[in-house]
Design an enzyme around this catalytic site. Structure first.
Site, short mmCIF file in Angstrom:
data_model
loop_
_atom_site.label_atom_id
_atom_site.label_comp_id
_atom_site.label_asym_id
_atom_site.label_seq_id
_atom_site.Cartn_x
_atom_site.Cartn_y
_atom_site.Cartn_z
N GLU A 190 0.82 -1.20 0.00
CA GLU A 190 0.00 0.00 0.00
C GLU A 190 0.86 1.26 0.00
OE1 GLU A 190 -0.36 -2.64 1.93
OE2 GLU A 190 -2.20 -3.51 1.10
N HIS A 220 -11.53 -6.03 8.03
CA HIS A 220 -12.25 -5.74 6.78
C HIS A 220 -13.47 -4.87 7.05
CE1 HIS A 220 -10.21 -9.64 6.17
NE2 HIS A 220 -10.02 -9.24 4.94
C1 LIG Z 1 -1.87 -5.15 4.23
C2 LIG Z 1 -2.82 -5.99 3.45
N1 LIG Z 1 -3.08 -5.69 2.16
C3 LIG Z 1 -3.98 -6.40 1.45
C4 LIG Z 1 -4.65 -7.46 2.02
C5 LIG Z 1 -5.68 -8.26 1.23
N2 LIG Z 1 -5.19 -9.59 0.89
C6 LIG Z 1 -5.45 -10.66 1.66
S1 LIG Z 1 -4.69 -12.06 1.14
C7 LIG Z 1 -4.00 -11.24 -0.19
C8 LIG Z 1 -3.09 -11.99 -1.13
C9 LIG Z 1 -1.87 -12.53 -0.45
O1 LIG Z 1 -1.08 -13.27 -1.34
P1 LIG Z 1 0.19 -14.08 -0.86
O2 LIG Z 1 1.03 -13.23 0.03
O3 LIG Z 1 0.87 -14.62 -2.04
O4 LIG Z 1 -0.38 -15.24 0.07
P2 LIG Z 1 -1.31 -16.46 -0.35
O5 LIG Z 1 -2.72 -16.01 -0.20
O6 LIG Z 1 -0.97 -16.84 -1.74
O7 LIG Z 1 -1.01 -17.57 0.61
C10 LIG Z 1 -4.39 -9.90 -0.20
C11 LIG Z 1 -3.99 -8.92 -1.21
C12 LIG Z 1 -4.35 -7.74 3.38
N3 LIG Z 1 -4.93 -8.75 4.03
N4 LIG Z 1 -3.44 -6.99 4.05
#
Ligand SMILES: Cc1ncc(C[n+]2csc(CCOP(=O)(O)OP(=O)(O)O)c2C)c(N)n1
Ligand SMILES: Cc1ncc(C[n+]2csc(CCOP(=O)(O)OP(=O)(O)O)c2C)c(N)n1
Ligand SMILES: [Mg+2]
Ligand SMILES: [Mg+2]
Lengths: 338, 414, 338, 414
Positions: C60, C129
């Site tokens: 972000e 959320h």
């Molecule tokens: C600071 C923050 N930004 C955005 C999100 C929304 N979000 C939740 S899971 C996710 C994807 C995460 O991907 P990754 O790190 O590859 O983990 P995976 O889900 O593949 O295990 C996002 C963007 C969040 N939870 N926290």
């Protein structure tokens, strides 16, 4: 009793706690060998060891982040953010993590850490060395925010903060480090040595949160203030010849609403002072709470005297700062209203 | 509508395949040779820079376990690894279905990534604190946490140790060395480094293991973690679970022109390993190596676990919107359970029948535990969580203003 | 007139501006091919090109950071933060950089960017959320903060935001994406299709900031609200049978204080609603300003109805949410006071 | 008091020398050979990974310019480089003294680091936007900015283009491709990447050059910059000025176990160069290489400029509190002005007399400009800045509440 300025009182609080409790660690940018850009940690590394008072990378998010982890793991970290203006990269770790760890784990993990940081203007620090961001933290459930206005309170509140089992943001009005400041930059500097609040007991003592300090007693109006503005309030009230009931809040969250309500109900008039930007400053919350608690006692509108809704300018520092003129104007408005 | 191409010099990476394409991962080389040497755990960080670019593997597809990194697990350990992976998968399946039936608000599966959790947990000491993401439920299962309590957490019911405060899967189990999972990505990485620093400060030999998805390595906290771990030689492991996807974004969005996520650690002077994350023995071996390094004072290791997210990101997600439906099937590194199974069959420890039996047994066990858990409440009926618990644990003791609000809420109830 | 829900209205605003102005770029986590987790950017990449609507790393701070740089370099970036709960890693770039670039460079550089982000609860999103962090942004001089409560305003305000030469934070009450929500989670969902504010003109139009929308006219009391709470207010007032003057603020900073003061001076009673945590929420600033502007007209204390000073809990979502009961209670308190 | 040692396993890095020690930097190898090849500017990023660990040098201490990286500057260019470095140093000296006399609140010198600014600026196009820190005043001087305006900024007086809003040295000169300096460290790095992305998006070949001190690389913004620059192949240069100190913290606090700051870029797949920052020709060459790479679409380069901060951090600092007073003198890479001078003397373009003359001339010129600047106001008297300017440029046009505050302030004045 030892005489201390606010820097020495803060250092002494750290020294006392480091001596009592080996779980207390102190760290931040330049706090180790050098002892901090304001010298608040001078000598602590030499006395307590390299591993107990040390420099960190320039990474406010990282500083708060390791503090959260250490605190969760049983330590009592005291992190310094060099200027409150630089705390924002650590905002997420404070608001989302330190303040909420206890809640989201339902008490399984806690984060009893302290973050110290200098606030306020008056040293020609411009937009990035003058801010008072307290209200941004008082909106965060799970966090406590305190701000001393003198050496005695500084030491007592800081020890209280370190011993508190919740995360505490400890704000240090940098303009008060060396002496009280009544808002007149043209007067020669005054030192704490000449002031009774510079008498700081040796050893351990605490100042409880949620307990405002009565600076002056009076029935004409109530002045709510904290940090540097306490001194401007006191002087301005004297200049205006009003019998003001002046409360130094010391702790913003939790707040000593009882003391506030008692006073305003009695005086019927309330001036709120802060150096921070006006809109959504902590004065807004104070105004709302005072009106909620004392509506039927209020004789005239609550009046907020604050910094302007601009960044803190450099050359126009004293035009921005809510000094005696603005505070006296506020007192006049309140006293002349009916 | 015809798709408008990128007509500018601004480069935007794109995944190799989108819905409608036939995915073909033959360009990802699956190293048949297992040539990456196993250095001394106190080697210099940069001596492992090649390990950040290769792929540590133990299990061949035919079931053989080969090479220096073979951890030579006991029969008991192998059986446990298999069982725990199967339990994890069974639990995920059940919970997913129950979410679809409205019993809980949300769920996240770890399907295809079980080897990472299980292999990792087995190679750690049970008091080493892990700072997990929402896809390491396997660690809890491996460490013997109560599956019922986990389910109750997801159901936010009377048996939820968190009293319904958190959304499903954001477990907290201090007693199992499992740090409270934050919904904010990345934040725990640097906290784990701080935790590890505290261990070192107290001369304890416990370590911390922090985990992030590959997508979340883009957060500042990842950088803080690598940097502080390097500066203070924090006894910890920094794991990047590269499951190729971050919701709908392929790993190239986070990776850019980099060659691997493990390689991010190279510039910080950390040890770096890249491991086949679908190979539970390799995960075990890499973890054991890094844990020993940390415990011996060698500092942190970055481990990239190369794996694949076989299912949607969460119950709110539909991956067919952004990747070919059959991509999970053609992923060249297979399935972690199948691969361990093949190995155990080769060793003569296991056979198809026992596997099928165990699969059925896991399913049954999970179903029964779930029944008990749901009996304590769920979102589709009453969670049986007292609303007033929402005011608890904001602070150690509620300050005045919170007490007032409790009263206000009380008044509202009448 | 086209019928749109709020998601479609937002998408349409982006589409209109992307069509009109090639300097408008849209980016954020999952906004590209996939079209955003709430689908607000669905189809934009396909229609306008990969380089005009694209995915970013999960960062972000980085997202806001590139937006500042692009905006300073003549573009009109529209960045999405997936949930407002995740905006804090970008707080420094917003507060210290986007909001202050014009000031610190004295107009040499500016940052005309827009940040869109969903706020508020009601979807069982729990602590991470559901947040409504608006007050943390209204304290920042140099930034504008707006929040629509319906599709018509969403499109008009978003176009206005993109065209504004200052940085704008555009908050999207996610509970309103698909339909108005009166605060009762047990009632079947209502869609925008049945609502006149779901009639959204095609093409370009704007809704000016600093202009509150009159939701209902009445003389019994004034209700100040925004976002989701607008709908809860309307329903609650009807349930209580009061003739409320309901203002949907739409823009928090700048604020339409004239409309507010006109109303409160007339009704003498003021209820302030928001979903955010109470202490130092935007309601505090509203309460302070209303009291300042209307003190002598206020017949009874201003009453704030808000979320509690706790993180947003998951299972207790509806106990946290300031729903009809709490709002009706507030109306009752106000109407029964004298 | 006897110093208490670190008795725990928590490692805290310490600089080699503290006040009282005799600094000896013979452990830092000054490469006599200039063996780092100059690759094609469109090579793969990882082909430069060795350049992140070596040190690109052109000027030997005897004045010779050697090797592939020699940019072979014209006589005119050399004269300009020398003059600009000397002007920068003269200005710093004057401003420092004037700050001591209370004419301004604060000042920051770049003494010892002039080659970084000047060499860098000369190798860029003047419309390439630089995102500087407070120690690149040399870039403005090289690009012909008005020194008087710069001084007026520091004096916060009537001639200050910023109307006194910012503290000294936080210049903003869009017309000279010099981005407004933020007091918040690191923030501009990712902004510069965004700027560069905009250039690419518009198919322009302008590039951005972002600059950070080595200490500030620990901020998240540094990671964002490297990551986004890698993902979008942003046409930019990411410069780390490693002057060994971050206020009182030695570079090891930020570096940890890493081998160089340039190497931080390796894991992101960026090109990486490490250059002798006291060698203006090497700085020029490295910059020119990186600029060409960016302009040709090759993406970003991380350049570490290895140099030394000869003076205190700022007028508020006293470096003798934390490092040996003679450390600047024994720093093995010499002084950038002396080194260029030696080269020009060797070439026969320059001699000691001309140097002394030019030094005096610079001093004089600076003194006169300063006089004119101070005539427009200073902190020690009246800055002549209208207080009401503080309300300007908060927004494009002041909203209602700000207009009210202007009125309140007006009332306060009466
Ligand atoms: C600071 C923050 N930004 C955005 C999100 C929304 N979000 C939740 S899971 C996710 C994807 C995460 O991907 P990754 O790190 O590859 O983990 P995976 O889900 O593949 O295990 C996002 C963007 C969040 N939870 N926290
Ligand atoms: C975000 C932030 N944190 C802290 C500071 C205070 N500060 C100003 S300069 C400085 C040291 C910077 O060191 P380095 O990056 O090495 O640059 P140098 O001064 O050596 O050129 C610090 C800590 C700041 N300005 N901003
Ligand atoms: Mg992933
Ligand atoms: Mg430095």
């Amino acid at each position: 009793m030892p005489q201390m300025n606010m820097i020495e009182a803060i250092r002494d609080a750290l020294d006392v706690k480091m001596g009592q409790d080996k779980d207390v660690l102190v760290f931040g940018e330049d706090v180790g060998y050098f002892g901090g850009v304001f010298r608040c940690t001078a000598g602590l590394q030499e006395k307590h060891g390299l591993h107990r008072c040390f420099d960190t990378p320039i990474s406010e998010g990282g500083i708060v982040g390791i503090a959260v982890g250490m605190a969760a793991n049983g330590l009592r970290p005291v992190a310094e953010i060099q200027f409150a203006d630089y705390i924002y990269p650590g905002y997420d770790q404070i608001a989302s993590e330190a303040a909420r760890l206890r809640y989201r784990s339902n008490g399984d993990f806690t984060a009893p850490l302290t973050i110290r940081t200098p606030v306020g203007g008056g040293i020609y620090g411009g937009t990035t060395h003058s801010q008072s961001p307290e209200s941004l933290f008082t909106h965060i459930a799970g966090l406590k925010t305190v701000i001393p206005s003198n050496p005695y309170d500084a030491k007592g509140l800081l020890i209280q903060a370190i011993e508190d089992n919740d995360p505490v943001l400890f704000l240090e009005p940098k303009r008060l480090y060396n002496g009280p400041f009544d808002g007149d930059p043209h007067k020669p500097a005054v030192s704490w040595a000449k002031h009774e609040l510079g008498d700081v007991p040796a050893g351990h003592y605490t100042v409880p949160f949620e307990s405002a300090r009565k600076v002056a007693s009076g029935d004409d109006l109530t002045i709510l203030c904290y940090g540097t503005m306490v001194w401007v309030a006191e002087t301005s009230a004297k200049m205006m010849g009003v019998d003001a009931d002046i409360l130094d809040l010391r702790s913003l969250l939790p707040l000593d609403i009882d003391a506030i309500a008692e006073s305003v109900k009695r005086t019927g008039r309330c001036l709120i002072l802060h150096e921070a930007t006006r809109t959504s400053g902590f004065g807004a919350e104070l105004a709302a709470q005072v009106a909620e608690a004392c509506f039927y006692s209020l004789e005239v509108p609550i009046f907020r005297v604050t910094g302007w809704d601009t960044p803190y300018p450099h050359a126009q520092e004293w035009a921005y700062f809510p000094g005696q003129r603005r505070v006296c104007g506020g007192i006049r408005t309140i006293m002349e209203s009916q | 509508m015809t798709k408008k191409p990128n007509t500018s010099r601004l480069h935007i990476p794109e995944p190799p395949f989108r819905p409608g394409d036939t995915p073909d991962y033959s360009h990802i080389s699956v190293p048949a040779e297992h040539t990456l040497a196993k250095p001394d755990t106190l080697c210099e960080g940069h001596e492992t820079s090649q390990h950040a670019l290769g792929l540590i593997r133990v299990l061949r597809f035919n079931g053989e376990a080969v090479g220096e990194w073979n951890p030579n697990l006991s029969e008991e350990q192998l059986l446990k690894a298999l069982k725990d992976m199967m339990m994890t998968r069974a639990m995920d399946a059940r919970m997913f279905t129950m979410q679809r039936q409205g019993k809980m608000s949300f769920y996240m599966k770890s399907t295809g990534e079980e080897a990472m959790s299980i292999g990792h947990a087995m190679a750690l000491r049970s008091d080493d604190m892990v700072f997990p993401t929402y896809r390491q439920q396997g660690i809890l299962i491996s460490r013997g946490a109560s599956i019922k309590e986990m389910m109750c957490q997801c159901l936010s019911n009377a048996g939820d140790p968190l009293d319904g405060k958190s959304i499903p899967v954001l477990y907290s189990f201090k007693k199992h060395g499992f740090f409270s999972i934050s919904g904010n990505l990345g934040t725990q990485l640097i906290q784990g480094v701080g935790w590890a620093m505290a261990n070192a400060y107290r001369d304890e030999d416990g370590i911390a293991s922090v985990i992030t998805g590959e997508g979340s390595t883009a957060e500042g906290d990842f950088h803080y973690a690598l940097n502080f771990a390097s500066t203070y030689r924090a006894p910890c492991i920094i794991n990047v679970v590269n499951n190729q996807w971050a919701i709908s974004s392929f790993q190239g969005i986070a990776m850019g022109e980099g060659q691997s996520f493990a390689a991010r650690g190279t510039g910080y002077g950390l040890a770096t390993l890249r491991v086949d994350g679908n190979d539970v023995l390799a995960v075990y071996a890499a973890t054991a190596w890094a844990a020993e390094r940390a415990r011996r004072g060698g500092g942190a290791t970055v481990i990239e676990h190369f794996t694949y997210r076989k299912e949607g990101h969460s119950t709110s997600d539909d991956p067919s919107k952004y990747r070919p439906e059959d991509e999970p099937d053609v992923w060249p590194f297979g399935d972690p359970i199948e691969r361990l199974k093949a190995h155990m069959i080769l060793l003569g420890l296991w056979d198809e029948d026992r596997h099928a039996e165990q699969e059925a047994a896991c399913k049954k066990e999970i179903r029964e535990i779930y029944k008990q858990a749901e009996a304590m409440g769920s979102l589709s009926g009453d969670t049986n969580v007292n609303d007033f618990t929402m005011f608890e644990q904001v602070y150690e003791t509620p300050p005045r203003h919170l007490k007032d609000q409790i009263d206000m809420f009380k008044a509202e109830q009448d």
